[in-house]
Design a protein around this motif. Structure first.
Motif, PDB file in Angstrom:
ATOM      1  N   LEU A 173      -8.811   5.714   6.042  1.00  0.00           N
ATOM      2  CA  LEU A 173      -8.605   4.076   6.477  1.00  0.00           C
ATOM      3  C   LEU A 173      -8.357   3.917   7.466  1.00  0.00           C
ATOM      4  O   LEU A 173      -8.114   3.178   7.685  1.00  0.00           O
ATOM      5  CB  LEU A 173      -6.962   5.195   5.584  1.00  0.00           C
ATOM      6  N   HIS A 174      -9.370   4.642   8.145  1.00  0.00           N
ATOM      7  CA  HIS A 174     -10.212   3.976  10.089  1.00  0.00           C
ATOM      8  C   HIS A 174     -10.813   2.763   9.792  1.00  0.00           C
ATOM      9  O   HIS A 174     -11.122   2.534   8.868  1.00  0.00           O
ATOM     10  CB  HIS A 174     -10.893   4.594  10.305  1.00  0.00           C
ATOM     11  N   GLU A 225       3.523  12.863   7.754  1.00  0.00           N
ATOM     12  CA  GLU A 225       3.019  13.538   6.275  1.00  0.00           C
ATOM     13  C   GLU A 225       2.499  12.331   5.759  1.00  0.00           C
ATOM     14  O   GLU A 225       1.004  12.469   4.472  1.00  0.00           O
ATOM     15  CB  GLU A 225       4.197  13.898   5.373  1.00  0.00           C
ATOM     16  N   LEU A 226       2.930  11.099   5.346  1.00  0.00           N
ATOM     17  CA  LEU A 226       2.285  10.060   4.672  1.00  0.00           C
ATOM     18  C   LEU A 226       0.721   9.181   5.354  1.00  0.00           C
ATOM     19  O   LEU A 226       0.085   8.902   4.333  1.00  0.00           O
ATOM     20  CB  LEU A 226       3.479   8.797   4.702  1.00  0.00           C
ATOM     21  N   ALA A 227       0.822   9.327   6.616  1.00  0.00           N
ATOM     22  CA  ALA A 227      -0.236   8.899   7.039  1.00  0.00           C
ATOM     23  C   ALA A 227      -1.289   9.835   6.645  1.00  0.00           C
ATOM     24  O   ALA A 227      -1.924   9.234   6.049  1.00  0.00           O
ATOM     25  CB  ALA A 227      -0.314   8.558   8.595  1.00  0.00           C
ATOM     26  N   SER A 228      -1.301  11.303   6.360  1.00  0.00           N
ATOM     27  CA  SER A 228      -2.486  12.274   6.191  1.00  0.00           C
ATOM     28  C   SER A 228      -2.714  11.890   4.633  1.00  0.00           C
ATOM     29  O   SER A 228      -3.156  12.560   4.200  1.00  0.00           O
ATOM     30  CB  SER A 228      -1.858  13.480   6.447  1.00  0.00           C
ATOM     31  N   GLY A 230      -3.305   8.910   3.131  1.00  0.00           N
ATOM     32  CA  GLY A 230      -3.860   7.935   3.394  1.00  0.00           C
ATOM     33  C   GLY A 230      -2.986   6.599   3.021  1.00  0.00           C
ATOM     34  O   GLY A 230      -3.297   5.660   2.401  1.00  0.00           O
ATOM     35  N   MET A 231      -1.497   6.641   3.143  1.00  0.00           N
ATOM     36  CA  MET A 231      -0.679   5.750   2.427  1.00  0.00           C
ATOM     37  C   MET A 231      -0.370   4.227   3.823  1.00  0.00           C
ATOM     38  O   MET A 231       0.177   3.768   3.324  1.00  0.00           O
ATOM     39  CB  MET A 231       1.095   6.507   2.675  1.00  0.00           C
TER      40      MET A 231
END
Length: 295
Positions: A173-174, A225-228, A230-231
């Motif tokens: 998602l970068h 956790e959400l970021a990891s 891909g949210m």
């Protein structure tokens, strides 16, 4: 010798009453009746020639002289207890209760506990987790790790961690080299913090996102956790994100950071004896660990 030293039971009654805020709780701690504790405190005040407390209904408030006297008396009892234990082995180390936010407990404190037990193999800790929205209840807490500006009236605060806030996301998602593209991604924000996406965009002169963050959560651990997964892109303290960055499950979305206006503090509640040797040892260890933490 020691002709001006008041009787130790009177000093103990003053120490307990000052820490706990009333004679009833002091009596429970000392195994006396409230009237006996009150009598001993009055005897101490008469011997010193000065009032140590302002009495209002069932509560006690220290006078200026009482505030100046309490740390000296508490430290003296702590030193005696520590020396007695060291020289004569009177008792095993007592349990120390630490409370902190769940995310700090999981992401910073827990991975470091093996270091503590190497230094203090007989040390006993009780770890409690709190939410940012909880009202502090310090009756049974020896060390309360809080997030804020360090200004609390119910205890002595010592800064533990002060860190930058960074934007993190899953590698896929970068947003690329242009930080303006962050606003095109879903944004994740932690409730209750003062360093928000609005502040991030304003600091760096970027166009803010068209709407509020897509996801708002009440714990940094949930945001990570959400970021990891891909949210979205999460704005998070580096001290929390570091283990995810080390594993490669998250990357920094930009080199731009947001200096935190608040930090984590060790608060030792007035209702507890902060000079207990085992409490002092845990505090020193926490500060040593914080000194080696990259923030």
């Amino acid at each position: 010798m020691y002709q001006e030293l008041p009787p130790l039971p009177w000093l103990r009654a003053f120490d307990a009453s000052a820490r706990l805020g009333n004679f009833t709780l002091a009596a429970e701690e000392l195994g006396l009746t409230p009237s006996a504790v009150s009598y001993q405190v009055r005897g101490l005040e008469a011997a010193l020639g000065h009032k140590l407390f302002i009495r209002k209904q069932k509560s006690l408030f220290l006078t200026r002289l009482g505030q100046a006297y309490l740390p000296v008396v508490s430290k003296a009892f702590g030193d005696i207890e520590a020396t007695t234990s060291n020289l004569f082995g009177k008792s095993a180390a007592q349990e120390v209760t630490i409370r902190c936010l769940s995310s700090l407990n999981m992401l910073w404190l827990a991975p470091r506990l093996s270091n503590y037990h190497r230094l203090y193999p007989n040390g006993r800790l009780r770890l409690l987790s709190s939410l940012w929205s909880e009202t502090p209840d310090a009756a049974q807490i020896d060390i309360d790790i809080r997030y804020g500006d360090g200004n609390w009236s119910d205890g002595e605060a010592t800064r533990l961690l002060h860190h930058d806030v960074i934007a993190v996301c899953a590698p896929a998602l970068h947003p690329g080299p242009d930080p303006r593209q962050i606003a095109t991604r879903p944004l994740i924000e932690v409730l209750g913090v003062t360093d928000t996406w609005h502040h991030f965009f304003a600091l760096h002169g970027l166009e803010p996102a068209a709407s509020d963050p897509t996801l708002k959560v009440d714990q940094s651990l949930i945001a990570l956790e959400l970021a990891s997964r891909g949210m979205g892109v999460a704005l998070i303290a580096r001290v929390f994100a570091q283990s995810y960055l080390d594993r490669g499950t998250l990357v920094e979305a930009t080199d731009l950071t947001l200096p935190a206006r608040q930090g984590h503090y060790l608060v030792q509640p007035n209702a507890r004896n902060r000079f207990r040797p085992e409490v002092s040892a845990v505090k020193d260890w926490l500060l040593q660990e914080a000194a080696t933490t990259a923030c």
